[in-house]
Design an enzyme around this catalytic site. Structure first.
Site, PDB file in Angstrom:
ATOM      1  N   THR A 152     -33.106  44.912 -21.392  1.00 30.11           N
ATOM      2  CA  THR A 152     -32.852  44.856 -19.950  1.00 30.11           C
ATOM      3  C   THR A 152     -33.257  46.150 -19.254  1.00 30.11           C
ATOM      4  OG1 THR A 152     -31.007  43.328 -20.280  1.00 30.11           O
ATOM      5  CG2 THR A 152     -31.083  44.505 -18.191  1.00 30.11           C
ATOM      6  N   THR A 153     -32.882  47.284 -19.835  1.00 30.83           N
ATOM      7  CA  THR A 153     -33.201  48.578 -19.247  1.00 30.83           C
ATOM      8  C   THR A 153     -34.701  48.833 -19.209  1.00 30.83           C
ATOM      9  OG1 THR A 153     -31.077  49.427 -20.014  1.00 30.83           O
ATOM     10  CG2 THR A 153     -32.735  51.063 -19.459  1.00 30.83           C
ATOM     11  N   TYR A 172     -32.077  31.911 -16.537  1.00 26.32           N
ATOM     12  CA  TYR A 172     -32.497  30.958 -15.505  1.00 26.32           C
ATOM     13  C   TYR A 172     -32.329  29.506 -15.943  1.00 26.32           C
ATOM     14  CZ  TYR A 172     -35.006  28.754 -11.692  1.00 26.32           C
ATOM     15  OH  TYR A 172     -35.319  27.973 -10.613  1.00 26.32           O
ATOM     16  N   TYR A 226     -28.648  38.591 -28.049  1.00 19.96           N
ATOM     17  CA  TYR A 226     -28.264  39.419 -26.903  1.00 19.96           C
ATOM     18  C   TYR A 226     -27.579  38.531 -25.883  1.00 19.96           C
ATOM     19  CZ  TYR A 226     -29.002  42.730 -22.971  1.00 19.96           C
ATOM     20  OH  TYR A 226     -28.838  43.567 -21.901  1.00 19.96           O
ATOM     21  N   ARG A 230     -26.522  38.407 -16.433  1.00 19.33           N
ATOM     22  CA  ARG A 230     -27.963  38.289 -16.169  1.00 19.33           C
ATOM     23  C   ARG A 230     -28.488  36.875 -16.416  1.00 19.33           C
ATOM     24  NH1 ARG A 230     -31.429  42.893 -14.567  1.00 19.33           N
ATOM     25  NH2 ARG A 230     -30.232  44.760 -15.059  1.00 19.33           N
ATOM     26  N   LYS A 272     -25.592  41.701 -29.595  1.00 22.95           N
ATOM     27  CA  LYS A 272     -25.321  42.694 -28.554  1.00 22.95           C
ATOM     28  C   LYS A 272     -24.487  41.973 -27.510  1.00 22.95           C
ATOM     29  CE  LYS A 272     -27.391  45.649 -25.015  1.00 22.95           C
ATOM     30  NZ  LYS A 272     -28.632  46.062 -24.310  1.00 22.95           N
ATOM     31  N   ILE A 288     -25.683  49.576 -27.910  1.00 23.85           N
ATOM     32  CA  ILE A 288     -27.079  49.687 -27.463  1.00 23.85           C
ATOM     33  C   ILE A 288     -26.979  50.082 -25.998  1.00 23.85           C
ATOM     34  CG2 ILE A 288     -29.295  48.511 -27.212  1.00 23.85           C
ATOM     35  CD1 ILE A 288     -28.415  46.652 -29.495  1.00 23.85           C
TER      36      ILE A 288
END
Length: 290
Positions: free
Chosen positions: A36-37, A99, A125, A130, A154, A196
């Site tokens: 994501t980052t 989505y 993850y 999100r 995660k 993480i």
């Protein structure tokens, strides 16, 4: 890790390599890119592969490299996951598809299909904020039963009870990593395997020490470090990640302050707050970050 960009909005591989060297020198236990980052949804498949390649080549076996290879398209996920294996990744991080909002059965089929395409360890993850979908602990158990290379998760679900449910159902040897900065210490306390971390882009040694202290049984020191890190953890999510983080890293001279649309740098008001917090940590001193 962030994905740094040049002034003409291309991936800045030289800066990425420099940051990876610094992370390793500061004591980070592993490197994870294109999560994501790292703005993966703003990168092309070729760019994501190139970032993975730079990370694996730069780390050169000094620490494990765990690239994020997931997307909302299973063919893309399978492609990137296979490429990660070819490039020499140590494991992969695969996000719950965003989505689409799949059912639990859809998630079961998706993750078992992806996991069976490689021999690499796979870390799921889960980040409902999100993806708009939470992978339920029972679904994770089913996935693990049908794909034994799914070795961990995660967990970025703010329902902290889920962590205990996962470890209870799948066993304490299942690897649960925190994906929420303020829950890194509490997750270690209930049996988590580590974290993480986005904040590690700025304070890798401190974030690594949070784990190191608990591994040595020095819980009171770890608790104090948890609270020392909290103001920085808090401000780095004052807007959508990685906007505040990239602004902070630009203020400390590590990267250029560039994101790809639709993400932008934080407002002037929020940048002033970020600057204030960085100053309180002594992160704006010349030469502080090398």
């Amino acid at each position: 890790m962030v994905t740094p960009f040049t002034d003409d909005n291309q991936v800045d591989h030289d800066t990425l390599a420099r940051l990876i060297d610094w992370q390793i020198a500061e004591g980070s236990h592993a490197i994870s890119v294109t999560g994501t980052t790292g703005e993966p949804s703003s990168l092309s498949l070729a760019e994501r592969r190139a970032v993975m390649e730079t990370a694996i080549r730069t780390a050169a076996g000094r620490v494990p490299v765990v690239p994020a290879t997931g997307s909302t398209n299973i063919d893309e996920t399978v492609y990137l996951t296979k490429e990660a294996e070819k490039l020499g990744a140590d494991a992969v991080l695969v996000i719950v598809p965003y989505y689409n909002r799949p059912s639990q059965q859809g998630l079961f089929q998706y993750f078992t299909t992806v996991a069976r395409t490689v021999n690499l360890p796979v870390v799921v993850y889960n980040i409902p904020g999100r993806t708009a979908t939470n992978i339920e602990p029972q679904t994770l158990k089913r996935i693990r039963q049908h794909a034994d290379n799914v070795i961990g998760i995660k967990e970025s679900n703010r329902d902290f009870e889920q962590v205990t449910r996962v470890l209870s159902l799948l066993g304490r040897d299942f690897l649960v990593y925190s994906g929420i900065e303020s829950l890194c210490f509490p997750m270690l306390a209930v049996g988590g395997a580590g974290h993480i971390s986005a904040t590690a882009n700025l304070l890798p040694k401190a974030v690594a020490d949070l784990y190191n202290l608990t591994a040595k049984g020095r819980w009171e020191e770890a608790r104090e470090l948890h609270y020392r890190l909290f103001p920085l953890n808090d401000v780095l999510f004052i807007e959508t990640n990685p906007g505040p983080l990239k602004a902070a890293m630009a203020m400390t001279g590590q990267i250029r302050p560039h994101l790809r649309l639709p993400l932008v740098v934080p407002s002037d008001e929020h940048q002033a707050k970020i600057h204030e917090v960085l100053q309180s940590y002594g992160l704006l001193q010349p030469g502080r970050l090398g």
